[in-house]
Design a protein around this motif. Structure first.
Motif, short mmCIF file in Angstrom:
data_model
loop_
_atom_site.label_atom_id
_atom_site.label_comp_id
_atom_site.label_asym_id
_atom_site.label_seq_id
_atom_site.Cartn_x
_atom_site.Cartn_y
_atom_site.Cartn_z
N VAL A 145 14.93 89.72 -64.92
CA VAL A 145 14.93 88.59 -65.84
C VAL A 145 14.85 87.30 -65.04
N TYR B 276 13.90 98.53 -70.54
CA TYR B 276 12.99 98.81 -71.64
C TYR B 276 12.81 100.32 -71.79
N CYS C 80 16.54 89.18 -73.67
CA CYS C 80 16.50 90.45 -74.40
C CYS C 80 15.10 90.88 -74.78
N TYR C 81 14.11 90.16 -74.33
CA TYR C 81 12.73 90.53 -74.67
C TYR C 81 11.80 89.90 -73.65
N GLN C 82 10.73 90.64 -73.32
CA GLN C 82 9.66 90.13 -72.47
C GLN C 82 8.34 90.60 -73.02
N ASP C 83 7.41 89.67 -73.11
CA ASP C 83 6.10 89.98 -73.68
C ASP C 83 5.24 90.73 -72.66
N SER D 275 13.62 85.97 -75.84
CA SER D 275 13.18 85.87 -74.44
C SER D 275 14.08 84.94 -73.66
N LEU E 52 11.06 85.81 -81.35
CA LEU E 52 10.87 86.53 -80.08
C LEU E 52 11.06 85.59 -78.89
N GLN E 53 10.67 84.34 -79.04
CA GLN E 53 10.88 83.38 -77.96
C GLN E 53 12.37 83.13 -77.71
#
Length: 348
Positions: free
Chosen positions: A124, A144, A242-245, A238, A234-235
């Motif tokens: 991260v 993931y 907790c999220y990555q594109d 990020s 989602l941003q």
């Protein structure tokens, strides 16, 4: 003509033009060079008269001077010309450095499957990692997992989660379901949950909770449909780590992916006005992004050892509940949610 004979201003054209010699007209083509000052006689002359084609207007300038142009001196040829072609990787500039980084990120990498499942540990951004926690994997890397089975077959397919791998006993599993809610609604709900987790960690006389109580709580965010989720939400995820594109896969080993699971222990708090800060305690967050929109019936698991409790959905009633008196939509929605929480949810 007849009407010009009585015109006093009419003059018969003279035959003086016969005095010009005709044996040298048109004049022969002559090559000359003339210096020209474009600003000196700009109003009276035209630049095109000095550049006539094939000498057709030479007779208009009888007093020009011919002179021979000096020879052009030879130009010294450089010793290293033409330059040698250098490969793109041999050039020392910033473009090649960025290009190499981009190509490394685009390169195809073979990843070994874990029990036949795709599991990735992705670093991260360093600015969201708490100070002194750079070596802690759950706070420095996001995990993931590409789930290729139904939720009922999760354990049979040998899928695992971080709390299980770290040997932690989960006492409270908070599920937040969403469809396409915007970032403001999501942030308000998430911050309310984080405050409750911080309250559990502040309890000092409890046998279950305390400073390490966050390890017994998992906050699960379930988004119903990959194509339906709000992009700005989602941003926010990020920003929380907790999220990555660009990580989610469509298929693994010939099997279609049914859900994308992102796990990260985050200490980041994002307000509804976009401010980002650090919270008082970490929170174990599990973001489950379902590939297809299958409603909420496929979002929960039935297990005899698990007990559930539904929270109450609150309506924004304004300051001093002013919207309940001025907005009929807010008043009717508040009544609906109250009846649902009192009558419907206890009977589910």
């Amino acid at each position: 003509m007849a009407y010009r004979q009585n015109d006093p201003y009419y003059q018969q054209p003279s035959d003086s033009y016969h005095s010009y010699p005709t044996n040298d007209y048109p004049p022969a083509q002559q090559h000359y060079q003339e210096s020209y000052d474009g600003q000196a006689n700009w109003d009276s002359k035209s630049a095109r008269s000095y550049q006539s084609h094939a000498g057709s207007q030479v007779h208009l300038m009888p007093s020009y001077e011919k002179y021979d142009a000096p020879p052009v001196p030879p130009m010294p040829s450089p010793q290293n010309y033409p330059p040698q072609h250098q490969g793109m990787y041999g050039m020392d500039n910033g473009y090649n450095v960025m290009r190499e980084k981009m190509m490394r990120r685009r390169s195809v990498r073979q990843v070994a499957l874990v029990h036949g499942n795709l599991v990735l540990d992705v670093p991260v951004p360093s600015n969201i990692v708490p100070a002194g926690k750079q070596d802690v994997e759950e706070m420095s890397k996001m995990r993931y997992t590409a789930a290729t089975c139904d939720p009922d077959d999760f354990m049979a397919s040998r899928h695992t989660l971080r709390p299980y791998l770290m040997g932690r006993q989960t006492e409270l599993f908070i599920v937040m379901t969403m469809y396409n809610e915007d970032e403001v609604l999501f942030v308000r709900t998430m911050n309310a949950v984080i405050k409750n987790v911080a309250h559990l960690c502040s309890r000092t006389r409890s046998k279950t909770w305390g400073p390490e109580g966050w390890k017994k709580v998992v906050v699960c965010v379930v988004s119903d449909g990959r194509n339906k989720v709000n992009k700005r939400t989602l941003q926010v995820l990020s920003l929380m780590g907790c999220y990555q594109d660009g990580i989610a896969k469509d298929s693994v080993g010939g099997k279609d992916v049914t859900a994308h699971i992102f796990e990260y222990t985050s200490s980041v708090i994002v307000t509804d006005v976009g401010e980002v800060g650090q919270g008082s305690c970490p929170v174990q967050i599990l973001f489950c992004l379902k590939e297809q929109n299958k409603k909420k019936l496929n979002s929960f698991d039935k297990h005899p050892g698990v007990g559930g409790a539904c929270g109450e959905i609150c309506v924004d009633t304004g300051r001093g509940c002013s919207l309940l008196l001025t907005n009929p939509l807010a008043a009717s929605q508040n009544f609906e949610y109250k009846m649902s929480n009192i009558l419907d949810k206890p009977l589910e």
